[in-house]
Each structure stands twice: as C-alpha cells, then as structure tokens.
Write a protein that holds these residues in place. Structure first.
Motif, PDB file in Angstrom:
ATOM      1  N   ASP A   1      18.822   7.905  19.241  1.00  0.00           N
ATOM      2  CA  ASP A   1      18.507   8.106  20.540  1.00  0.00           C
ATOM      3  C   ASP A   1      18.439   6.986  21.204  1.00  0.00           C
ATOM      4  OD1 ASP A   1      15.731   7.519  20.272  1.00  0.00           O
ATOM      5  OD2 ASP A   1      15.363   9.335  19.438  1.00  0.00           O
ATOM      6  N   GLU A   2      18.322   6.917  22.829  1.00  0.00           N
ATOM      7  CA  GLU A   2      17.999   5.767  23.278  1.00  0.00           C
ATOM      8  C   GLU A   2      16.681   5.249  23.035  1.00  0.00           C
ATOM      9  OE1 GLU A   2      18.779   5.593  27.637  1.00  0.00           O
ATOM     10  OE2 GLU A   2      21.059   6.243  27.413  1.00  0.00           O
ATOM     11  N   LYS A   3      15.878   5.871  23.091  1.00  0.00           N
ATOM     12  CA  LYS A   3      14.358   5.266  22.747  1.00  0.00           C
ATOM     13  C   LYS A   3      14.336   4.245  21.501  1.00  0.00           C
ATOM     14  CE  LYS A   3       9.381   6.408  22.445  1.00  0.00           C
ATOM     15  NZ  LYS A   3       9.251   5.583  21.102  1.00  0.00           N
ATOM     16  N   LEU A   4      14.952   4.737  20.462  1.00  0.00           N
ATOM     17  CA  LEU A   4      14.862   3.999  19.221  1.00  0.00           C
ATOM     18  C   LEU A   4      16.051   2.682  19.279  1.00  0.00           C
ATOM     19  CD1 LEU A   4      14.100   3.472  16.309  1.00  0.00           C
ATOM     20  CD2 LEU A   4      15.830   4.916  15.423  1.00  0.00           C
ATOM     21  N   ALA A   5      16.884   3.175  20.061  1.00  0.00           N
ATOM     22  CA  ALA A   5      18.008   1.829  20.352  1.00  0.00           C
ATOM     23  C   ALA A   5      17.381   0.898  21.190  1.00  0.00           C
ATOM     24  CB  ALA A   5      19.316   2.282  21.098  1.00  0.00           C
ATOM     25  N   SER A   6      16.682   1.133  22.103  1.00  0.00           N
ATOM     26  CA  SER A   6      15.776   0.397  22.982  1.00  0.00           C
ATOM     27  C   SER A   6      14.912  -0.675  22.205  1.00  0.00           C
ATOM     28  CB  SER A   6      15.303   0.873  24.207  1.00  0.00           C
ATOM     29  OG  SER A   6      14.763   0.120  25.034  1.00  0.00           O
ATOM     30  N   GLU A   7      14.190   0.262  21.251  1.00  0.00           N
ATOM     31  CA  GLU A   7      13.248  -0.467  20.376  1.00  0.00           C
ATOM     32  C   GLU A   7      13.766  -1.482  19.644  1.00  0.00           C
ATOM     33  OE1 GLU A   7      11.000   2.636  18.661  1.00  0.00           O
ATOM     34  OE2 GLU A   7       9.910   3.183  20.345  1.00  0.00           O
ATOM     35  N   LEU A   8      14.765  -1.016  18.830  1.00  0.00           N
ATOM     36  CA  LEU A   8      15.677  -1.988  18.036  1.00  0.00           C
ATOM     37  C   LEU A   8      16.287  -3.409  18.940  1.00  0.00           C
ATOM     38  CD1 LEU A   8      17.711   0.570  15.876  1.00  0.00           C
ATOM     39  CD2 LEU A   8      15.776  -0.874  15.129  1.00  0.00           C
ATOM     40  N   LEU A   9      16.572  -3.181  20.088  1.00  0.00           N
ATOM     41  CA  LEU A   9      17.186  -4.422  20.769  1.00  0.00           C
ATOM     42  C   LEU A   9      16.117  -5.299  21.280  1.00  0.00           C
ATOM     43  CD1 LEU A   9      19.874  -5.360  21.952  1.00  0.00           C
ATOM     44  CD2 LEU A   9      19.197  -4.056  24.055  1.00  0.00           C
ATOM     45  N   ILE A  10      14.865  -4.645  21.579  1.00  0.00           N
ATOM     46  CA  ILE A  10      13.886  -5.509  21.884  1.00  0.00           C
ATOM     47  C   ILE A  10      13.409  -6.238  20.753  1.00  0.00           C
ATOM     48  CG2 ILE A  10      11.361  -5.400  22.426  1.00  0.00           C
ATOM     49  CD1 ILE A  10      11.983  -3.119  24.173  1.00  0.00           C
ATOM     50  N   LYS A  11      13.448  -5.661  19.414  1.00  0.00           N
ATOM     51  CA  LYS A  11      13.017  -6.102  18.422  1.00  0.00           C
ATOM     52  C   LYS A  11      13.956  -7.271  17.863  1.00  0.00           C
ATOM     53  CE  LYS A  11      12.090  -5.679  13.279  1.00  0.00           C
ATOM     54  NZ  LYS A  11      11.951  -4.556  12.487  1.00  0.00           N
ATOM     55  N   HIS A  12      14.957  -7.107  17.850  1.00  0.00           N
ATOM     56  CA  HIS A  12      16.354  -7.992  17.468  1.00  0.00           C
ATOM     57  C   HIS A  12      16.796  -8.888  18.371  1.00  0.00           C
ATOM     58  CE1 HIS A  12      16.058  -6.334  13.243  1.00  0.00           C
ATOM     59  NE2 HIS A  12      16.024  -5.135  13.874  1.00  0.00           N
ATOM     60  N   LYS A  13      16.819  -8.745  19.826  1.00  0.00           N
ATOM     61  CA  LYS A  13      17.285  -9.756  20.628  1.00  0.00           C
ATOM     62  C   LYS A  13      18.599  -9.751  21.279  1.00  0.00           C
ATOM     63  CE  LYS A  13      13.038 -11.378  20.947  1.00  0.00           C
ATOM     64  NZ  LYS A  13      11.923 -10.536  21.293  1.00  0.00           N
ATOM     65  N   SER A  14      19.435  -8.931  20.162  1.00  0.00           N
ATOM     66  CA  SER A  14      20.860  -8.866  20.478  1.00  0.00           C
ATOM     67  C   SER A  14      21.679  -7.797  19.860  1.00  0.00           C
ATOM     68  CB  SER A  14      21.577 -10.164  20.066  1.00  0.00           C
ATOM     69  OG  SER A  14      21.916 -10.115  18.597  1.00  0.00           O
ATOM     70  N   VAL A  15      22.695  -7.296  20.353  1.00  0.00           N
ATOM     71  CA  VAL A  15      23.210  -6.087  19.643  1.00  0.00           C
ATOM     72  C   VAL A  15      23.671  -6.563  18.444  1.00  0.00           C
ATOM     73  CG1 VAL A  15      25.285  -4.334  19.927  1.00  0.00           C
ATOM     74  CG2 VAL A  15      23.982  -5.195  22.019  1.00  0.00           C
ATOM     75  N   ARG A  16      24.300  -7.591  18.037  1.00  0.00           N
ATOM     76  CA  ARG A  16      24.751  -8.153  16.795  1.00  0.00           C
ATOM     77  C   ARG A  16      23.794  -8.127  15.895  1.00  0.00           C
ATOM     78  NH1 ARG A  16      29.024 -10.624  14.318  1.00  0.00           N
ATOM     79  NH2 ARG A  16      29.829 -11.349  16.476  1.00  0.00           N
ATOM     80  N   ALA A  17      22.658  -8.602  16.164  1.00  0.00           N
ATOM     81  CA  ALA A  17      21.377  -8.661  15.217  1.00  0.00           C
ATOM     82  C   ALA A  17      21.147  -7.331  14.886  1.00  0.00           C
ATOM     83  CB  ALA A  17      20.407  -9.378  15.993  1.00  0.00           C
ATOM     84  N   VAL A  18      20.971  -6.150  15.615  1.00  0.00           N
ATOM     85  CA  VAL A  18      20.465  -4.921  15.631  1.00  0.00           C
ATOM     86  C   VAL A  18      21.717  -4.364  14.547  1.00  0.00           C
ATOM     87  CG1 VAL A  18      20.392  -2.620  16.369  1.00  0.00           C
ATOM     88  CG2 VAL A  18      19.406  -4.418  17.564  1.00  0.00           C
ATOM     89  N   LEU A  19      22.791  -4.497  14.545  1.00  0.00           N
ATOM     90  CA  LEU A  19      23.934  -3.776  13.988  1.00  0.00           C
ATOM     91  C   LEU A  19      24.002  -4.519  12.401  1.00  0.00           C
ATOM     92  CD1 LEU A  19      26.907  -3.769  16.185  1.00  0.00           C
ATOM     93  CD2 LEU A  19      25.128  -1.838  15.602  1.00  0.00           C
ATOM     94  N   LEU A  20      23.607  -5.786  12.457  1.00  0.00           N
ATOM     95  CA  LEU A  20      23.489  -6.656  11.112  1.00  0.00           C
ATOM     96  C   LEU A  20      22.374  -6.132  10.374  1.00  0.00           C
ATOM     97  CD1 LEU A  20      24.342 -10.189  11.979  1.00  0.00           C
ATOM     98  CD2 LEU A  20      25.571  -9.005  10.531  1.00  0.00           C
ATOM     99  N   ALA A  21      21.153  -5.821  10.995  1.00  0.00           N
ATOM    100  CA  ALA A  21      19.866  -5.402  10.577  1.00  0.00           C
ATOM    101  C   ALA A  21      19.929  -4.016   9.913  1.00  0.00           C
ATOM    102  CB  ALA A  21      18.607  -5.502  11.541  1.00  0.00           C
ATOM    103  N   GLU A  22      20.937  -3.160  10.469  1.00  0.00           N
ATOM    104  CA  GLU A  22      21.128  -1.729   9.980  1.00  0.00           C
ATOM    105  C   GLU A  22      22.355  -1.754   9.275  1.00  0.00           C
ATOM    106  OE1 GLU A  22      19.133   0.776  10.801  1.00  0.00           O
ATOM    107  OE2 GLU A  22      17.712  -0.824  11.863  1.00  0.00           O
ATOM    108  N   ASN A  23      22.759  -2.895   8.755  1.00  0.00           N
ATOM    109  CA  ASN A  23      23.900  -2.950   7.900  1.00  0.00           C
ATOM    110  C   ASN A  23      25.346  -2.367   8.201  1.00  0.00           C
ATOM    111  OD1 ASN A  23      22.470  -4.310   5.697  1.00  0.00           O
ATOM    112  ND2 ASN A  23      21.719  -2.543   5.276  1.00  0.00           N
ATOM    113  N   LYS A  24      25.306  -2.384   9.778  1.00  0.00           N
ATOM    114  CA  LYS A  24      26.530  -1.808  10.291  1.00  0.00           C
ATOM    115  C   LYS A  24      27.710  -2.753  10.231  1.00  0.00           C
ATOM    116  CE  LYS A  24      28.720   1.614  12.461  1.00  0.00           C
ATOM    117  NZ  LYS A  24      29.007   2.777  12.037  1.00  0.00           N
ATOM    118  N   ILE A  25      27.388  -3.908  10.300  1.00  0.00           N
ATOM    119  CA  ILE A  25      28.411  -4.834  10.119  1.00  0.00           C
ATOM    120  C   ILE A  25      28.245  -5.770   9.136  1.00  0.00           C
ATOM    121  CG2 ILE A  25      29.310  -4.642  12.617  1.00  0.00           C
ATOM    122  CD1 ILE A  25      27.641  -7.112  13.482  1.00  0.00           C
TER     123      ILE A  25
END
Length: 272
Positions: free
Chosen positions: A248-272
């Motif tokens: 959901d958007e709330k969790l996505a927003s929290e992850l983006l605030i934490k990791h500072k970039s979309v790439r960093a979020v996807l890396l942290a979540e082992n998506k890429i």
C-alpha cells in the motif's frame, strides 16, 4: 573554409505567409513537422552505432559532451541538464556547451558561432580527455565553432559524433559517427529553431535515453534513479514502489523516506 549551400537555408515551400489565416499558418507548420519522424527513422542505424559507442566510453568512466551554437547549443544544454534529475547521474556526466557561454543561453552573443578555435578551448575548460565523447550539433552543419571543436577533439583521440540537418555537412566530416536529419526547408525560410531544432531535440532524446537505459539507470520502464526533488516526483516514486512490491501507499512512502530513492528501496527488498 568552404561552405556548402544547406537545405536548411532554402526557400520555404509556402509563400505570402503574412496573407495566410491563422489556421493556414498552423496547418502549414504542422504539415512540415509531420515530415520529421520518417526522416529520423531512416537514420536509426547510424544513431544506434553512435549510442553503442557512447555507452562503451561511459562504461569506462567517460563523459558525454554536447557542443553547439544558438538553438542547437540550447537544445544540447536542455538535454544535458535533464539527465541528472531524470536518471540520478552527476551533473558533470553529460555536459552541454554553447558558443558564447552561459550568457548565450538566453541572449545571442554576436559572432560567437564563427570562432573556429573557441569550441576546443571551451571543451578544454572541462579537462576533456580521450576517455570522453563529443557530439557536435549544428542545423546547417557549417558552424565554425562546432567544426573546430570536433576537429581538435579528433586530433586528440577523442571520439566524436555530429547531428546536422543537411547531407554531407562539414561537421559530418569531423565526426566518427555522423547523423544527418535532412528535414528540408523550414516553413519560415531559414528559421532552424523550427523543424531542424525539433529534429535535433528528438534525436538527443533518443541518444540520452538509450544511453542511460544501457547504463542500467532504468528498471522495467521506470526512472528508478530520478531525483525526488518535488512532491510530484516523490508521489511518482511511491507509486513505482507500490507497483513493484505490491504494497500500500503508506508503507511505500515509509520505505522511500527510509531509503531515499526508488532504487535503494527495490534493492533493500531484493527486487533488483
């Protein structure tokens, strides 16, 4: 220096513009603009070779330079300036240089484009080396500033490309990879800010976007390295994360605030 008679300076196919209705003017301009895409399509094999050569240089740490005068210089600067926010690359990775310096971005600098030596001098200000790549942009293909810059670049073992709107142009002769987008006479005779300028912008869109994709700056069809510099882009980043992680958007927003970039979020979540 012998100049050829460029197609971009030929008489418009339309006469008595001042007697046309507004609709006739607009329809005429639109009819000329429709010719651009098919002309560019014929040059795709040459654009492909240019892109692949740039990618090789940049993978080894090189930079990409655009040099031009007037409209062509401004278009190069526009494309270069949009690479950092779009792809998250450093501001000195793709560099646009215009005859007359930054002042010329807004106001014409008299005779700047006629200085054969200044193009190379301006490139030297950036400590250019054989690791880099230079693309000269000139609608006529005859601009001394650009020709001189490309000539000296080649003499210093720097790879070169060119974008012009005439066949067998002088800058093509100084380019390892020449792109000639021959769009024909302008609706308003000699006004190369029109079809010629539009064609140059389209080709630069193709070059920079293709290069950045090949350099890994895109995932799927998303700009995952874009700079989150305003609310619209932050929201776009959130939506990318929602789509990729199915959250959901709330969790996505929290992850983006934490990791500072979309790439960093996807890396942290082992998506890429």
């Amino acid at each position: 220096m012998t100049k050829i008679n460029p197609d971009t300076e030929k008489e418009s196919l339309y006469a008595n513009l001042e007697k046309m209705s507004t609709q006739e003017i607009l329809m005429g301009i639109n009819a000329e603009d429709k010719k651009i895409s098919s002309v560019i399509k014929k040059q795709i094999p040459n654009i492909e070779k240019l892109v692949d050569a740039i990618v090789i240089k940049m993978q080894l740490g090189g930079r990409l330079f655009y040099i031009g005068a007037g409209t062509s210089g401004r278009i190069g600067i526009l494309d270069a300036s949009e690479c950092p926010p779009t792809f998250g690359v450093p501001h000195d990775l793709v560099i646009g240089i215009i005859a007359g310096g930054d002042y010329a971005i807004r106001k014409a600098v008299e005779n700047a484009e006629d200085d054969f030596k200044q193009g190379w001098l301006d490139l030297q200000k950036h400590n250019i080396t054989s690791s880099d790549f230079v693309i000269g942009i000139a609608a006529s293909g005859n601009t001394p500033y650009v020709i001189g810059g490309l000539k000296m670049a080649r003499e210093n073992s720097i790879s070169t490309g060119s974008i012009s709107c005439n066949s067998n142009s002088l800058i093509s002769k100084e380019a390892d990879f020449a792109i000639e987008i021959v769009v024909g006479p302008e609706f308003l005779t000699g006004s190369t800010r029109m079809k010629a300028g539009t064609s140059q912008k389209l080709v630069l869109n193709m070059i920079s976007t293709s290069v950045m994709i090949k350099l890994g700056k895109v995932y799927g069809n998303k700009m995952i390295d874009m700079q989150l510099s305003n609310k619209k882009l932050v929201q776009r980043g959130v939506e990318m994360i929602v789509e990729e992680l199915n959250i959901d958007e709330k969790l996505a927003s929290e992850l983006l605030i934490k990791h500072k970039s979309v790439r960093a979020v996807l890396l942290a979540e082992n998506k890429i």
